[in-house]
Write an enzyme that holds these catalytic residues in place. Structure first.
Site, mmCIF file in Angstrom:
data_model
loop_
_atom_site.group_PDB
_atom_site.id
_atom_site.type_symbol
_atom_site.label_atom_id
_atom_site.label_comp_id
_atom_site.label_asym_id
_atom_site.label_seq_id
_atom_site.Cartn_x
_atom_site.Cartn_y
_atom_site.Cartn_z
ATOM 1 N N CYS A 274 -16.700 -21.717 -8.809
ATOM 2 C CA CYS A 274 -16.030 -20.445 -8.516
ATOM 3 C C CYS A 274 -16.179 -19.554 -9.749
ATOM 4 C CB CYS A 274 -14.567 -20.653 -8.159
ATOM 5 S SG CYS A 274 -13.750 -19.064 -7.871
ATOM 6 N N ASP A 354 -16.722 -13.939 -2.904
ATOM 7 C CA ASP A 354 -15.294 -14.205 -3.020
ATOM 8 C C ASP A 354 -14.598 -12.855 -3.129
ATOM 9 O OD1 ASP A 354 -13.108 -15.832 -3.145
ATOM 10 O OD2 ASP A 354 -13.408 -16.467 -5.218
HETATM 11 C C1 DNO Z 1 -8.580 -17.996 -3.466
HETATM 12 C C2 DNO Z 1 -9.291 -19.242 -3.194
HETATM 13 C C3 DNO Z 1 -8.464 -20.470 -3.506
HETATM 14 C C4 DNO Z 1 -9.191 -21.698 -2.973
HETATM 15 C C5 DNO Z 1 -8.470 -22.987 -3.185
HETATM 16 C C6 DNO Z 1 -9.389 -24.128 -2.873
HETATM 17 O O1 DNO Z 1 -8.957 -16.979 -3.003
HETATM 18 O O2 DNO Z 1 -10.515 -19.280 -3.822
HETATM 19 O O3 DNO Z 1 -7.225 -20.357 -2.903
HETATM 20 O O4 DNO Z 1 -9.375 -21.561 -1.612
HETATM 21 O O5 DNO Z 1 -7.991 -23.101 -4.468
HETATM 22 O O6 DNO Z 1 -8.657 -25.287 -2.672
#
Ligand code: DNO
Length: 398
Positions: A274, A354
């Site tokens: 991420c 994202d």
């Molecule tokens: C936020 C997301 C997180 C993610 C969780 C994975 O936008 O990237 O909430 O879904 O942490 O478990």
């Protein structure tokens, strides 16, 4: 890369048809309605899968689970966990049987992603998510009144927090609490201050070493099943990557990731790269992390943040912010090429844009914070451009 898009299920304000219009083919979703720790049955999984594929002209498939949540008791290491571990394994088996092989999860105690502002104004009426370190400190010190909080934040932030807090109304404080709670697990639970204190108290005595041990125990319980049924587990980094409210966070740096991957070595024990979560930490060089752990990246979230010196950060444009997105995409495409050369049929890494800004018709639509239609469409379009350019210039498979 497989272009994917997070979808919160039938109640999502962004429908499946818009995912197709955005150009994504993979759906990232979860059975959000099932309480943590309860088995995801074959039927429930098949039902969701049918829904995603109901209109074949959309060309969508369920590619990644985000998330199969880890029950808080597992994180705390509380009591007999055998049933919770077994339920997790059954859900994994059921997902694999339905052809869904990538599972994103996190090991953040109490809070998932945390922001202080959900609608920070940008030029022209757009908005962005933002984390203001002094507001968070004000929450921690003056609203939660957590012992030791002021010392942890240090004199400068404590002063800034005090000054900010002195100007706030009751409504501002309520709004801050609501914003901080927006990232709670399940995205639907909310705590008030006394409930939050209770949740934090459950972690008394759980330091970094203990939390790490509880994660290793979880991985030892589930990774053999993942290997058996062909599931790729992809742990999501802490967002932001630092301790919050006195809670340890153990997926915040390259060193943390190395520890987790080495503790239970298996191709099934992998990472959700991420970029935005890791990128919010001054300690992290995201393209370098991607290169170091490349073979273990099972899924990636591409987004960018612009950091301030005091620990605040803003969600920037996908190609703006502090992470060199072109370099990061290059690292991911190089890894894909290596997988393809090895004959790995799953060589394509699923990526999703994202968090997007709230842009144009997004405003007032009430989407999940960060999960707007136009904002993510813009992010995906920009990322797709980078992917195509890097692939063409470097001769790497897309
Ligand atoms: C936020 C997301 C997180 C993610 C969780 C994975 O936008 O990237 O909430 O879904 O942490 O478990």
């Amino acid at each position: 890369m497989e272009q994917t898009w997070r979808w919160f299920g039938p109640d999502d304000t962004v429908p499946l048809s818009h995912i197709t219009q955005a150009g994504a083919t993979g759906v990232v979703t979860a059975l959000h309605e099932i309480p943590y720790g309860v088995v995801w049955t074959r039927e429930a999984i098949e039902e969701r899968k049918r829904l995603i594929a109901a209109d074949p002209s959309l060309g969508l498939r369920w590619s990644v689970v985000e998330s199969l949540p880890v029950h808080e008791r597992i994180k705390i290491g509380e009591g007999d966990l055998s049933e919770l571990f077994e339920n997790y394994r059954i859900s994994m088996r059921n997902l694999a049987a339905a052809g869904v092989h990538t599972i994103c999860y996190n090991f953040m105690p109490v809070l998932d992603w945390t922001r202080t502002e959900l609608h920070h104004p940008l030029a022209g009426g757009a908005t962005s998510l933002r984390f203001n370190a002094h507001e968070f400190a004000a929450f921690d010190i003056f609203m939660l009144e957590r012992p030791g909080a002021a010392e942890e934040h240090g004199p400068e932030l404590t002063e800034a927090a005090r000054a900010w807090f002195a100007t706030t109304t009751e409504a501002d404080r309520e709004a801050l609490l609501a914003n901080i709670m927006s990232g709670l697990p399940g995205a639907y639970d909310r705590y008030d201050i006394p409930q939050l204190r209770e949740q934090l108290a459950r972690y008394d005595g759980i330091d970094r070493a203990k939390l790490r041990a509880n994660l290793v125990r979880f991985l030892e319980a589930i990774i053999p099943t993942a290997e058996e049924v062909g599931i790729r587990m992809a742990i999501h980094p802490d967002d932001p990557p630092r301790n919050l409210m006195g809670l340890p966070r153990i997926v915040s740096s390259a060193e943390d990731i190395a520890f987790i991957l080495d503790a239970v070595p298996s191709p099934a024990n992998g990472l959700t790269l991420c970029a935005g979560s890791l990128g919010a930490g001054a300690q992290n060089d995201v393209p370098a992390i991607a290169r170091r752990f490349a073979p273990k990246i099972h899924f990636t979230h591409l987004r960018n943040v612009a950091k301030d010196a005091d620990g605040s950060f803003m969600e920037a444009d996908h190609l703006g912010g502090d992470t060199d997105m072109v370099d990061l995409v290059s690292a991911l495409l190089e890894e894909q090429a290596a997988r393809k050369a090895r004959g790995d049929e799953n060589w394509r890494i699923p990526m999703r844009p994202d968090h997007g800004h709230e842009l144009m018709d997004d405003v007032g639509r009430g989407s999940h914070p960060g999960y707007t239609a136009v904002g993510r469409l813009k992010g995906l379009a920009e990322l797709r451009g980078v992917m195509h350019a890097v692939s063409t210039i470097k001769g790497l498979p897309l």
